[in-house]
Design an enzyme around this catalytic site. Structure first.
Site, PDB file in Angstrom:
ATOM      1  N   GLU A   1       6.081  11.078  -0.827  1.00 12.98           N
ATOM      2  CA  GLU A   1       5.167  12.005  -0.489  1.00 12.98           C
ATOM      3  C   GLU A   1       4.064  12.084  -1.706  1.00 12.98           C
ATOM      4  OE1 GLU A   1       7.197  13.668   3.102  1.00 12.98           O
ATOM      5  OE2 GLU A   1       5.135  14.294   2.312  1.00 12.98           O
TER       6      GLU A   1
ATOM      7  N   ALA B   1       0.844  -1.202   0.044  1.00 12.30           N
ATOM      8  CA  ALA B   1       0.129   0.070   0.057  1.00 12.30           C
ATOM      9  C   ALA B   1       0.902   1.448   0.209  1.00 12.30           C
ATOM     10  CB  ALA B   1      -0.928  -0.097   1.182  1.00 12.30           C
TER      11      ALA B   1
ATOM     12  N   GLY C   1      30.000  17.873 -17.939  1.00  8.88           N
ATOM     13  CA  GLY C   1      30.435  16.805 -18.936  1.00  8.88           C
ATOM     14  C   GLY C   1      30.832  15.412 -18.159  1.00  8.88           C
TER      15      GLY C   1
HETATM   16  N1  COS Z   1      -7.321  16.657   3.017  1.00 11.04           N
HETATM   17  C1  COS Z   1      -8.239  16.161   3.749  1.00 11.04           C
HETATM   18  N2  COS Z   1      -9.046  15.110   3.485  1.00 11.04           N
HETATM   19  C2  COS Z   1      -8.834  14.704   2.093  1.00 11.04           C
HETATM   20  C3  COS Z   1      -7.845  15.145   1.328  1.00 11.04           C
HETATM   21  C4  COS Z   1      -7.018  15.909   1.798  1.00 11.04           C
HETATM   22  N3  COS Z   1      -6.032  16.584   1.014  1.00 11.04           N
HETATM   23  N4  COS Z   1      -7.988  14.224   0.407  1.00 11.04           N
HETATM   24  C5  COS Z   1      -8.778  13.346   0.513  1.00 11.04           C
HETATM   25  N5  COS Z   1      -9.519  13.591   1.672  1.00 11.04           N
HETATM   26  C6  COS Z   1     -10.641  12.526   2.128  1.00 11.04           C
HETATM   27  C7  COS Z   1     -11.908  12.787   1.371  1.00 11.04           C
HETATM   28  O1  COS Z   1     -12.720  14.183   1.473  1.00 11.04           O
HETATM   29  C8  COS Z   1     -12.551  11.485   1.561  1.00 11.04           C
HETATM   30  O2  COS Z   1     -13.097  11.599   2.758  1.00 11.04           O
HETATM   31  P1  COS Z   1     -15.020  11.232   2.780  1.00 11.04           P
HETATM   32  O3  COS Z   1     -14.995   9.756   2.761  1.00 11.04           O
HETATM   33  O4  COS Z   1     -15.365  11.895   4.171  1.00 11.04           O
HETATM   34  O5  COS Z   1     -15.490  12.146   1.762  1.00 11.04           O
HETATM   35  C9  COS Z   1     -11.227  10.748   1.926  1.00 11.04           C
HETATM   36  O6  COS Z   1     -10.082  11.449   2.301  1.00 11.04           O
HETATM   37  C10 COS Z   1     -11.187   9.645   0.932  1.00 11.04           C
HETATM   38  O7  COS Z   1     -10.621  10.294  -0.137  1.00 11.04           O
HETATM   39  P2  COS Z   1     -10.283  10.012  -1.641  1.00 11.04           P
HETATM   40  O8  COS Z   1     -11.515   9.039  -2.084  1.00 11.04           O
HETATM   41  O9  COS Z   1     -10.110  11.104  -2.569  1.00 11.04           O
HETATM   42  O10 COS Z   1      -9.345   9.023  -1.408  1.00 11.04           O
HETATM   43  P3  COS Z   1      -8.648   7.903  -2.313  1.00 11.04           P
HETATM   44  O11 COS Z   1      -8.397   6.641  -1.705  1.00 11.04           O
HETATM   45  O12 COS Z   1      -9.291   7.946  -3.814  1.00 11.04           O
HETATM   46  O13 COS Z   1      -6.978   8.639  -2.564  1.00 11.04           O
HETATM   47  C11 COS Z   1      -5.064   9.976  -3.112  1.00 11.04           C
HETATM   48  C12 COS Z   1      -6.768   9.523  -3.013  1.00 11.04           C
HETATM   49  C13 COS Z   1      -4.872   9.093  -4.431  1.00 11.04           C
HETATM   50  C14 COS Z   1      -4.993  11.447  -3.371  1.00 11.04           C
HETATM   51  C15 COS Z   1      -4.548   9.648  -1.767  1.00 11.04           C
HETATM   52  O14 COS Z   1      -4.590   8.029  -1.766  1.00 11.04           O
HETATM   53  C16 COS Z   1      -3.075   9.904  -1.913  1.00 11.04           C
HETATM   54  O15 COS Z   1      -2.530  10.830  -1.547  1.00 11.04           O
HETATM   55  N6  COS Z   1      -2.218   8.960  -2.094  1.00 11.04           N
HETATM   56  C17 COS Z   1      -0.606   8.905  -2.170  1.00 11.04           C
HETATM   57  C18 COS Z   1      -0.355   8.421  -0.565  1.00 11.04           C
HETATM   58  C19 COS Z   1       1.185   9.205  -0.509  1.00 11.04           C
HETATM   59  O16 COS Z   1       1.297  10.592  -0.724  1.00 11.04           O
HETATM   60  N7  COS Z   1       2.067   8.354   0.121  1.00 11.04           N
HETATM   61  C20 COS Z   1       3.461   8.575   0.205  1.00 11.04           C
HETATM   62  C21 COS Z   1       3.608   8.564   1.945  1.00 11.04           C
HETATM   63  S1  COS Z   1       5.017   9.232   2.500  1.00 11.04           S
HETATM   64  S2  COS Z   1       6.304   8.062   1.629  1.00 11.04           S
END
Ligand code: COS
Length: 382
Positions: A366, A130, A342
């Protein structure tokens, strides 16, 4: 529209630049070669308030705000990207606890992260299965009386072997009833907690002075008071923290790129071919000019995102834009820097090759560039 820094921001920038140039830059190359964790340098940063730039003063932080934090990150990354990422994650952990912690949690951890008593903090979200999709995590936390029992694995944990406290995300809800991002909670796990095992340090391409490990939780028991924020509310804490973290990585990329550009300008002045300095060749000038424009565009994106955060405005999309652009930019800039150097760009005598290796990870951690595009594209629909 105001482009100048306020007094605090200018002071933090100056202080960070002075310390990074005097203390960190001279040892950055050795740190990379020896994979030496920057323990002493981090202590120095803590003494300057730079391990908790955006943590309130009453919790031991500098209380200087997100813009000052971004500027400090740029300066430290310009000297050493490995030190910068360690600083970034510790700042992030302090901010998460300050924002979501109980009074007891804040008072217990923030001052220790800020002062350097804890050399670092860690962010335990990603797992072997994950990464981009943290909602798919498998680590569980099961309530047992007044304790939580954590089982599972985390991966790519920055500073995991050195952190005094690790923010750990785990599934607290039934997978069927609360799938995906629902049913995930956040815990504060202290170093040395029985059942927490630290894996061996990863042998990385770049940022080799930073520590990256896997963590195994084997019936790791933490008290009820270790829960951070709401039960099942952990995913939003992660997303909020990552929004801020993306400004940090954007700033890291900008700092690396600045170092690559400055060294390229110097090299182009010193190196002579065909009886004149490289700088006098238009081919070199065009590269340097493009590097400068690319860096400045990234800086403006990063500053806008930091400014929005500082003013309590929504900044998620802008942080993703800054992160996406800056981290792709630093690849271009570092590649050009190697080209300008170079053959000397390909050997360790010059820092150009280290900058390229250090830069590579920024489009990955991130949130990958692909994830940033998801965030940006989704914002167009909302
Ligand atoms: N701030 C606050 N809440 C947020 C948010 C944000 N920036 N982005 C999403 N949420 C909330 C949404 O509102 C949603 O809440 P509700 O269920 O109450 O509506 C919930 O979180 C889930 O959001 P979403 O459906 O967009 O989630 P996804 O599973 O589709 O994921 C991404 C979205 C891909 C953007 C997210 O999983 C992500 O950022 N992945 C990368 C993780 C990462 O950066 N990992 C590196 C770690 S450090 S090495």
């Amino acid at each position: 529209m105001e482009f100048s820094l306020n007094e605090t921001q200018a002071m933090v920038q100056k202080m960070a630049r002075e310390y990074a140039t005097r203390v960190i830059a001279p040892v950055a190359s050795a740190m990379d070669r020896l994979e030496r964790f920057p323990r002493a340098e981090l202590k120095g940063l803590a003494e300057l308030g730079l391990m908790a730039v955006n943590v309130p003063v009453e919790l031991g932080g500098a209380g200087a705000g997100p813009v000052a934090y971004a500027l400090a990150m740029q300066e430290v990354a310009r000297a050493c990207a490995a030190t910068a990422v360690t600083m970034a994650v510790t700042n992030m952990v302090g901010e998460i606890i300050a924002a979501f912690g109980t009074d007891t949690q804040k008072k217990k951890y923030c001052p220790r992260l800020a002062s350097g008593e804890f050399v670092a903090g860690s962010f335990g979200l990603s797992e072997p299965e994950a990464g981009s999709d943290p909602g798919g995590m498998r680590t569980t936390a099961i309530e047992d009386g007044d304790e939580w029992v954590i089982n599972g694995q985390k991966q790519w944990i920055t500073s995991g072997a050195y952190a005094g406290v690790i923010v750990v995300w785990a599934r607290t809800g039934d997978r069927e009833k609360l799938p995906g991002h629902r049913g995930i909670s956040c815990f504060l796990v202290e170093a040395g907690t029985p059942g927490l095992k630290i894996g061996k340090a990863e042998d990385k391409m770049g940022i080799r002075g930073s520590n990256t490990v896997g963590l195994t939780f084997d019936d790791c028991r933490v008290p009820s008071s270790a829960l951070l924020g709401q039960l099942h509310g952990g995913f939003k804490i992660a997303m909020t923290a990552l929004d801020g973290g993306r400004i940090g990585v954007s700033s890291q990329a900008i700092g690396i790129a600045r170092a690559a550009l400055e060294e390229s300008v110097q090299y182009a002045r010193d190196r002579r071919q065909f009886d004149k300095p490289l700088f006098e060749f238009q081919a070199t000038q065009h590269k340097l000019a493009d590097m400068q424009v690319d860096i400045d565009a990234s800086h403006l994106l990063a500053m806008r995102a930091a400014w929005l955060k500082e003013h309590g405005r929504s900044f998620s999309r802008e942080a993703s834009m800054a992160k996406l652009y800056s981290t792709e930019m630093v690849q271009r800039v570092c590649n050009k820097a190697v080209q300008i150097h170079g053959g000397y760009g390909y050997i360790r005598e010059f820092a150009a090759e280290r900058h390229l290796r250090d830069a590579r990870v920024t489009t990955i951690y991130e949130g990958t560039s692909e994830v940033q595009r998801i965030v940006i594209a989704r914002s167009l629909l909302s």
